[in-house]
Design a protein around this motif. Structure first.
Motif, PDB file in Angstrom:
ATOM      1  N   MET A 216       0.793  -1.362   0.083  1.00 13.05           N
ATOM      2  CA  MET A 216       0.037   0.049  -0.484  1.00 13.05           C
ATOM      3  C   MET A 216       0.548   1.240   0.034  1.00 13.05           C
ATOM      4  O   MET A 216       0.822   2.501  -1.021  1.00 13.05           O
ATOM      5  CB  MET A 216      -1.053  -0.101   1.303  1.00 13.05           C
ATOM      6  CG  MET A 216      -2.057  -1.046   1.468  1.00 13.05           C
ATOM      7  SD  MET A 216      -2.935  -0.770   2.336  1.00 13.05           S
ATOM      8  CE  MET A 216      -4.009  -2.431   2.538  1.00 13.05           C
ATOM      9  N   LEU A 217       1.875   1.187   0.647  1.00 13.36           N
ATOM     10  CA  LEU A 217       2.295   2.099   1.068  1.00 13.36           C
ATOM     11  C   LEU A 217       3.791   2.050  -0.422  1.00 13.36           C
ATOM     12  O   LEU A 217       4.175   3.425  -1.629  1.00 13.36           O
ATOM     13  CB  LEU A 217       3.630   1.960   1.678  1.00 13.36           C
ATOM     14  CG  LEU A 217       3.525   2.298   3.203  1.00 13.36           C
ATOM     15  CD1 LEU A 217       4.857   1.781   4.634  1.00 13.36           C
ATOM     16  CD2 LEU A 217       2.936   4.057   3.901  1.00 13.36           C
ATOM     17  N   TYR A 218       3.944   1.275  -1.379  1.00  9.37           N
ATOM     18  CA  TYR A 218       4.016   1.844  -2.384  1.00  9.37           C
ATOM     19  C   TYR A 218       3.322   2.333  -3.398  1.00  9.37           C
ATOM     20  O   TYR A 218       3.905   3.250  -4.311  1.00  9.37           O
ATOM     21  CB  TYR A 218       4.513   0.357  -3.161  1.00  9.37           C
ATOM     22  CG  TYR A 218       6.372  -0.432  -2.979  1.00  9.37           C
ATOM     23  CD1 TYR A 218       7.159  -0.152  -1.600  1.00  9.37           C
ATOM     24  CD2 TYR A 218       7.077  -0.693  -3.928  1.00  9.37           C
ATOM     25  CE1 TYR A 218       7.713  -0.211  -1.204  1.00  9.37           C
ATOM     26  CE2 TYR A 218       7.977  -1.380  -3.303  1.00  9.37           C
ATOM     27  CZ  TYR A 218       8.812  -1.108  -2.041  1.00  9.37           C
ATOM     28  OH  TYR A 218       9.904  -1.199  -1.249  1.00  9.37           O
ATOM     29  N   LEU A 219       2.776   1.593  -3.816  1.00  3.47           N
ATOM     30  CA  LEU A 219       1.608   2.220  -4.323  1.00  3.47           C
ATOM     31  C   LEU A 219       1.269   3.862  -3.620  1.00  3.47           C
ATOM     32  O   LEU A 219       0.989   5.075  -5.192  1.00  3.47           O
ATOM     33  CB  LEU A 219      -0.291   1.923  -4.616  1.00  3.47           C
ATOM     34  CG  LEU A 219      -0.377   0.343  -4.752  1.00  3.47           C
ATOM     35  CD1 LEU A 219      -2.295  -0.426  -4.337  1.00  3.47           C
ATOM     36  CD2 LEU A 219      -0.240   0.302  -6.337  1.00  3.47           C
ATOM     37  N   VAL A 220       0.836   3.960  -2.749  1.00  2.00           N
ATOM     38  CA  VAL A 220       0.764   6.180  -2.488  1.00  2.00           C
ATOM     39  C   VAL A 220       2.117   6.610  -2.803  1.00  2.00           C
ATOM     40  O   VAL A 220       2.044   7.287  -3.470  1.00  2.00           O
ATOM     41  CB  VAL A 220       0.805   5.994  -1.270  1.00  2.00           C
ATOM     42  CG1 VAL A 220       0.985   7.328  -0.671  1.00  2.00           C
ATOM     43  CG2 VAL A 220      -0.357   5.437  -0.468  1.00  2.00           C
ATOM     44  N   ALA A 221       3.501   6.007  -2.931  1.00  3.82           N
ATOM     45  CA  ALA A 221       4.680   6.680  -3.510  1.00  3.82           C
ATOM     46  C   ALA A 221       4.268   6.827  -5.434  1.00  3.82           C
ATOM     47  O   ALA A 221       5.274   7.780  -5.929  1.00  3.82           O
ATOM     48  CB  ALA A 221       5.795   5.379  -2.972  1.00  3.82           C
ATOM     49  N   CYS A 222       4.019   5.302  -6.038  1.00  6.20           N
ATOM     50  CA  CYS A 222       3.826   5.389  -6.930  1.00  6.20           C
ATOM     51  C   CYS A 222       2.555   6.719  -7.712  1.00  6.20           C
ATOM     52  O   CYS A 222       3.428   7.360  -8.831  1.00  6.20           O
ATOM     53  CB  CYS A 222       3.877   4.062  -8.216  1.00  6.20           C
ATOM     54  SG  CYS A 222       4.922   2.840  -8.037  1.00  6.20           S
ATOM     55  N   PHE A 223       2.066   6.257  -6.973  1.00  9.46           N
ATOM     56  CA  PHE A 223       0.669   7.242  -7.371  1.00  9.46           C
ATOM     57  C   PHE A 223       1.298   8.221  -7.234  1.00  9.46           C
ATOM     58  O   PHE A 223       0.845   9.015  -8.258  1.00  9.46           O
ATOM     59  CB  PHE A 223      -0.922   7.197  -6.458  1.00  9.46           C
ATOM     60  CG  PHE A 223      -1.630   5.263  -6.906  1.00  9.46           C
ATOM     61  CD1 PHE A 223      -1.778   5.089  -8.258  1.00  9.46           C
ATOM     62  CD2 PHE A 223      -1.788   5.128  -5.803  1.00  9.46           C
ATOM     63  CE1 PHE A 223      -2.271   3.745  -8.340  1.00  9.46           C
ATOM     64  CE2 PHE A 223      -2.765   4.004  -6.003  1.00  9.46           C
ATOM     65  CZ  PHE A 223      -2.711   3.426  -7.738  1.00  9.46           C
TER      66      PHE A 223
END
Length: 133
Positions: free
Chosen positions: A81-88
């Protein structure tokens, strides 16, 4: 057994890949993590390792796809979820980033997310979100 490998062997192979990532040997890490996704396609951490490699290479769209695959396997995978946030945030999808930041914030409030390193990463991404242009 996953294509002849025990869970313990898969875990050890993953640790080798993770150490390669920590040492900056992305090519070796990619070979190891890619192999893991083939022999153990339900091993979410290997998909996230592949996403990390793509982030380091600047391919955020592929990183998003790989991270989503990790979340399909484990819907409560906080690191993913944290990776998704960073990528988004990097790709300018602030709406999706905000949605996941909200979910992560609820996890923090409920005590599910209490790892200091993950909390620090969350706060960094929250600051990025709040100061977006």
């Amino acid at each position: 057994l996953k294509r002849g490998y025990s869970d313990e062997e898969i875990s050890h192979i993953y640790e080798l890949g993770r150490l390669s990532l920590e040492n900056g040997d992305l090519r070796r890490a990619e070979a190891i993590m890619g192999g893991l996704t083939e022999v153990a396609p339900d091993f979410a951490s290997a998909w996230l390792g592949m996403a990390y490699i793509q982030i380091q290479s600047g391919d955020y769209e592929t990183a998003l796809q790989l991270t989503r695959q990790a979340l399909k396997i484990d819907a409560n995978f906080i690191e993913a979820m944290l990776y998704l946030v960073a990528c988004f945030l990097t790709t300018g999808d602030f709406s999706s980033a905000g949605t996941y930041l909200g979910e992560l914030g609820e996890m923090i409030e409920s005590g599910v997310l209490d790892n200091p390193n993950m909390l620090r990463f969350y706060r960094t991404q929250l600051a990025r979100y709040q100061t977006r242009t």
